[in-house]
Design a protein around this motif. Sequence first.
Motif, mmCIF file in Angstrom:
data_model
loop_
_atom_site.group_PDB
_atom_site.id
_atom_site.type_symbol
_atom_site.label_atom_id
_atom_site.label_comp_id
_atom_site.label_asym_id
_atom_site.label_seq_id
_atom_site.Cartn_x
_atom_site.Cartn_y
_atom_site.Cartn_z
ATOM 1 N N VAL A 110 -2.326 3.103 4.109
ATOM 2 C CA VAL A 110 -3.299 2.142 3.600
ATOM 3 C C VAL A 110 -2.713 0.768 3.836
ATOM 4 C CG1 VAL A 110 -4.490 1.270 1.556
ATOM 5 C CG2 VAL A 110 -4.194 3.740 1.868
ATOM 6 N N GLN A 111 -3.445 -0.028 4.577
ATOM 7 C CA GLN A 111 -3.012 -1.382 4.929
ATOM 8 C C GLN A 111 -3.255 -2.329 3.778
ATOM 9 O OE1 GLN A 111 -4.692 -2.582 8.638
ATOM 10 N NE2 GLN A 111 -4.261 -4.717 8.301
ATOM 11 N N GLY A 112 -2.262 -3.179 3.502
ATOM 12 C CA GLY A 112 -2.388 -4.171 2.440
ATOM 13 C C GLY A 112 -2.657 -5.548 3.015
ATOM 14 N N ILE A 113 -1.959 -6.522 2.496
ATOM 15 C CA ILE A 113 -2.142 -7.926 2.869
ATOM 16 C C ILE A 113 -1.622 -8.177 4.280
ATOM 17 C CG2 ILE A 113 -1.491 -10.303 2.295
ATOM 18 C CD1 ILE A 113 -1.138 -9.266 -0.624
ATOM 19 N N GLU A 114 -2.375 -8.968 5.060
ATOM 20 C CA GLU A 114 -1.967 -9.381 6.401
ATOM 21 C C GLU A 114 -1.716 -10.879 6.409
ATOM 22 O OE1 GLU A 114 -3.925 -7.710 10.064
ATOM 23 O OE2 GLU A 114 -5.417 -7.199 8.539
ATOM 24 N N THR A 123 2.219 -7.278 8.277
ATOM 25 C CA THR A 123 1.213 -6.533 7.527
ATOM 26 C C THR A 123 1.890 -5.654 6.489
ATOM 27 O OG1 THR A 123 -0.244 -6.467 9.454
ATOM 28 C CG2 THR A 123 -0.701 -4.886 7.711
ATOM 29 N N GLU A 124 1.415 -5.725 5.284
ATOM 30 C CA GLU A 124 1.932 -4.886 4.210
ATOM 31 C C GLU A 124 1.358 -3.476 4.347
ATOM 32 O OE1 GLU A 124 1.761 -4.860 -0.645
ATOM 33 O OE2 GLU A 124 0.068 -5.679 0.458
ATOM 34 N N ALA A 160 0.451 -0.684 1.984
ATOM 35 C CA ALA A 160 0.247 -0.500 0.549
ATOM 36 C C ALA A 160 0.592 0.916 0.094
ATOM 37 C CB ALA A 160 -1.188 -0.845 0.179
ATOM 38 N N SER A 161 0.360 1.903 0.951
ATOM 39 C CA SER A 161 0.742 3.277 0.626
ATOM 40 C C SER A 161 0.793 4.116 1.891
ATOM 41 C CB SER A 161 -0.222 3.898 -0.386
ATOM 42 O OG SER A 161 -1.491 4.078 0.182
#
Length: 64
Positions: free
Chosen positions: A24-28, A33-34, A36-37
């Motif tokens: 799961v992509q978080g903040i870009e 890119t973070e 997230a999980s």
Amino acid sequence: MKKDGDRTYVYVVNGDKLEERDIVQGIEQEDVTEVASGLSDGETVVVRGKDFVTTESKFKIVEE
């Protein structure tokens, strides 16, 4: 990180093989890119050549 339709995944080193792992992509921000999980601390992820590998690819880990 690769995208295929709605799916976002990375290649993770698992012993002498690569496995596709959904994330799961978080903040870009710019070129960062973070995740997230989907990953655990310490896991090794393919960051270069990711467009040319598959789960059957042979690989060599290179540290910079």
